[in-house]
Motif scaffolding. Structure first.
Motif, PDB file in Angstrom:
ATOM      1  N   CYS B  19      39.450  35.222  44.152  1.00 51.47           N
ATOM      2  CA  CYS B  19      38.967  34.953  42.791  1.00 51.47           C
ATOM      3  C   CYS B  19      38.491  33.507  42.618  1.00 51.47           C
ATOM      4  O   CYS B  19      37.714  33.215  41.725  1.00 51.47           O
ATOM      5  N   GLY B  20      38.996  32.598  43.445  1.00 53.25           N
ATOM      6  CA  GLY B  20      38.547  31.205  43.386  1.00 53.25           C
ATOM      7  C   GLY B  20      39.290  30.333  42.378  1.00 53.25           C
ATOM      8  O   GLY B  20      38.958  29.151  42.225  1.00 53.25           O
ATOM      9  N   ILE B  21      40.278  30.870  41.695  1.00 52.96           N
ATOM     10  CA  ILE B  21      41.000  30.080  40.680  1.00 52.96           C
ATOM     11  C   ILE B  21      41.705  28.890  41.328  1.00 52.96           C
ATOM     12  O   ILE B  21      41.620  27.752  40.849  1.00 52.96           O
ATOM     13  N   ALA B  24      39.176  26.223  42.291  1.00 47.35           N
ATOM     14  CA  ALA B  24      38.557  25.541  41.147  1.00 47.35           C
ATOM     15  C   ALA B  24      39.470  24.491  40.519  1.00 47.35           C
ATOM     16  O   ALA B  24      38.991  23.488  39.995  1.00 47.35           O
ATOM     17  N   PHE B  25      40.782  24.714  40.539  1.00 49.95           N
ATOM     18  CA  PHE B  25      41.666  23.817  39.793  1.00 49.95           C
ATOM     19  C   PHE B  25      42.569  22.934  40.638  1.00 49.95           C
ATOM     20  O   PHE B  25      43.348  22.159  40.080  1.00 49.95           O
ATOM     21  N   MET B  52      50.414  24.060  41.257  1.00 44.97           N
ATOM     22  CA  MET B  52      49.627  24.769  40.244  1.00 44.97           C
ATOM     23  C   MET B  52      48.884  25.975  40.829  1.00 44.97           C
ATOM     24  O   MET B  52      48.716  26.995  40.166  1.00 44.97           O
ATOM     25  N   ARG B  56      49.194  29.676  39.242  1.00 45.50           N
ATOM     26  CA  ARG B  56      48.037  30.316  38.614  1.00 45.50           C
ATOM     27  C   ARG B  56      47.513  31.523  39.382  1.00 45.50           C
ATOM     28  O   ARG B  56      46.797  32.342  38.823  1.00 45.50           O
ATOM     29  N   CYS B  57      47.835  31.626  40.648  1.00 42.08           N
ATOM     30  CA  CYS B  57      47.243  32.703  41.459  1.00 42.08           C
ATOM     31  C   CYS B  57      47.584  34.070  40.857  1.00 42.08           C
ATOM     32  O   CYS B  57      48.744  34.440  40.760  1.00 42.08           O
ATOM     33  N   PRO B  58      46.562  34.856  40.457  1.00 40.24           N
ATOM     34  CA  PRO B  58      46.839  36.162  39.852  1.00 40.24           C
ATOM     35  C   PRO B  58      47.370  37.159  40.867  1.00 40.24           C
ATOM     36  O   PRO B  58      47.839  38.225  40.495  1.00 40.24           O
TER      37      PRO B  58
END
Ligand SMILES: Cc1ncc(C[n+]2csc(CCOP(=O)(O)OP(=O)(O)O)c2C)c(N)n1
Ligand code: SF4
Ligand code: SF4
Ligand code: SF4
Ligand SMILES: [Mg+2]
Lengths: 268, 73
Positions: B19-21, B24-25, B52, B56-58
Motif C-alpha cells: 500500500c505504500g503507507i 510515505a510516512f 510508526m 500504521r501498517c494495515p
C-alpha cells in the motif's frame, strides 16, 4: 511480538484491500488490548456485516459475527448474561448508523458497558461503494453519480445526545492517539463510542479522486485537529479529534442486577 | 535516559500488500517499494526506531523491536 497471541494468524494475509484503514484499526485494537495485559478469555468481540465487521475473524478472543446492523443487540445479550466480560463491538458506518442506527441510540441511552467502534470510511465498502449516513454532502458514490445531497450525522454529537458516557474520535493516521483512546474506551464503565475516521481507497478514495491510501491519510492528518484547538475557530471545516465526553452514570448491567435483587427479595 | 534504539526490524513479505503507507510516512526514508511491489528496508542504519511504520501498517506486516529505554547505546 506479543500482539501475535491476539491474532488468528492462519487467516493472514487478511481480506482487506491494500491500504484499507480497517487493517490499521485491527492493528491499534490488538495493541491497546496488549498494553492492558488482558487475557483473551475476558474479551468478547461482536460484529455485524461489512468489510469492517470482518475484523472479528482475525482476533483470537471470543468472537461473534452476526447480522448487518444488529451487532449491538447481540452484544447487549452477551453483556447482560456475562457482565464481567469486556464486550467490544466494531462496526462500519453503514452497519452502525444506517441499518443499525436504532440499536445504536438505544444502547447509548441505556449506558450499557460496551465499547462501540465506528470504523467510518464514509461508504458501504463491502457492497460496492454506496453512500452512507456518514458520507456527507457533495461526495461521489456508486449511488450518487452526481454527488450526494444528504448531510452526515455528527457521530460525536449524536452519541452524546443519545446518552453515551464516553465519546471520542480519532483517525487511522494518528495511531498512537487511537491506541490510547481505545484503551480508555475499553476501561470505561458505561457505553463508550469511538469514531475512527478511516479510509476506503477502493471505493470512497477512487470515486472522489482522493489518491492512494497514503494520500488519504494525509487528508486525515491535515483535515483534523485536537479538540479545543484554535485552528478550529479559524477554520470550521476542520474535524476535531480527542475525547468529547467522559462521565460516570448508572450502568445498565449494574442497575439490572439491583432489580434482580429486589425481585428475589420480594419473592422471599 | 537515552532514546530507544533499533534492535530488530522485520517485514513479513507475505502479509505486505504494497500500500505504500510505511514508505510515505517514515521520517528518515528507510523504506522503499521493491520491484515486486512490496515494502523493503533499504537504509536501516537511518532508522530511528519510532515504530510508526509498525503501528500504521494495515497488514500488520512490520515488527520494530527497540532496545530498552534505560539501556546505554
Ligand atoms: C439486512 C441486510 N441488508 C443489507 C445487507 C448488505 N450489506 C452488506 S454490508 C453493507 C454495508 C457495509 O457498509 P459499512 O457498514 O459502512 O461497512 P464497510 O464495508 O464500509 O466497512 C450492506 C448494505 C446485508 N448484508 N444485510
Ligand atoms: S472495499 Fe474499502 S472498506 Fe472494503 S476492504 Fe476494500 S478498502 Fe477496505
Ligand atoms: S504499510 Fe504494510 S502493507 Fe503497506 S507497504 Fe508498508 S509493509 Fe506493506
Ligand atoms: S521505525 Fe520509524 S524510522 Fe524506522 S523504518 Fe519505521 S517509520 Fe522509519
Ligand atoms: Mg463503511
Amino acid at each position: 511480538m506479543t500482539i501475535r497471541k491476539y491474532l488468528r494468524e492462519r487467516f493472514f494475509p487478511h481480506m482487506w484491500c491494500p491500504g484499507c484503514g480497517h487493517g490499521t484499526v485491527l492493528n491499534a485494537l490488538v495493541r491497546a488490548i496488549e498494553t492492558m495485559g488482558m487475557s483473551r478469555n475476558e474479551i468478547v468481540m461482536v460484529s455485524g456485516i461489512g468489510c469492517s465487521s470482518r475484523i472479528t475473524g482475525y482476533v483470537d478472543v471470543h468472537t461473534l459475527h452476526t447480522l448487518h446492523g444488529r451487532a449491538l443487540a447481540f452484544a447487549t445479550g452477551v453483556k447482560l448474561s456475562k457482565p464481567e466480560l469486556n464486550v467490544i463491538v466494531p462496526m462500519g458506518d453503514g452497519d452502525a448508523l444506517a441499518i443499525g442506527g436504532n440499536h445504536f441510540i438505544h444502547a447509548a441511552r441505556r449506558n450499557i458497558a460496551i465499547t462501540a467502534l465506528v470504523m467510518n470510511n464514509r461508504i458501504y465498502g463491502m457492497t460496492g461503494g454506496q453512500y452512507s449516513p456518514l458520507s456527507g454532502c457533495d461526495v461521489m458514490a456508486a449511488t450518487a453519480p452526481y454527488s450526494t445531497i444528504d448531510p452526515a450525522f455528527d457521530v460525536v454529537a449524536l452519541s452524546v445526545a443519545a446518552g453515551a458516557t464516553f465519546v471520542a474520535r480519532c483517525t487511522t493516521y494518528h495511531v498512537k492517539e487511537m491506541i490510547d483512546i481505545l484503551r480508555q474506551a475499553i476501561l470505561h464503565e458505561g457505553f463508550s463510542v469511538v469514531e475512527i475516521l478511516s479510509q476506503c481507497p477502493t471505493y470512497f478514495g477512487r470515486a472522489n479522486k482522493l489518491g492512494d491510501a497514503a494520500e488519504m491519510l494525509r487528508g486525515l492528518k491535515e483535515g483534523t485537529v485536537p479538540v479545543g484547538s484554535e485552528a478550529k475557530q479559524k477554520n470550521p471545516a476542520l474535524i476535531e479529534r480527542g475525547i468529547f465526553a467522559q462521565q460516570e452514570k448508572p450502568e445498565y448491567c449494574a442497575e439490572y442486577e439491583k432489580i434482580m435483587q429486589r425481585a428475589r427479595a420480594g419473592r422471599e | 535516559m537515552t532514546r530507544p534504539k533499533l534492535k530488530s526490524f522485520h517485514l513479513q513479505r507475505e502479509w505486505c500488500k504494497g500500500c505504500g503507507i510505511c514508505v510515505a510516512f517514515c521520517p528518515t526514508s528507510v523504506l522503499e517499494m521493491d520491484s515486486q511491489g512490496k515494502a523493503t528496508a533499504v537504509r536501516l542504519e537511518a532508522c530511528i526506531a519510532c515504530g510508526m511504520c509498525m503501528l500504521r501498517c494495515p497488514d500488520l506486516a512490520i515488527t520494530v523491536e527497540t532496545t530498552d529505554k534505560e539501556e546505554k547505546p
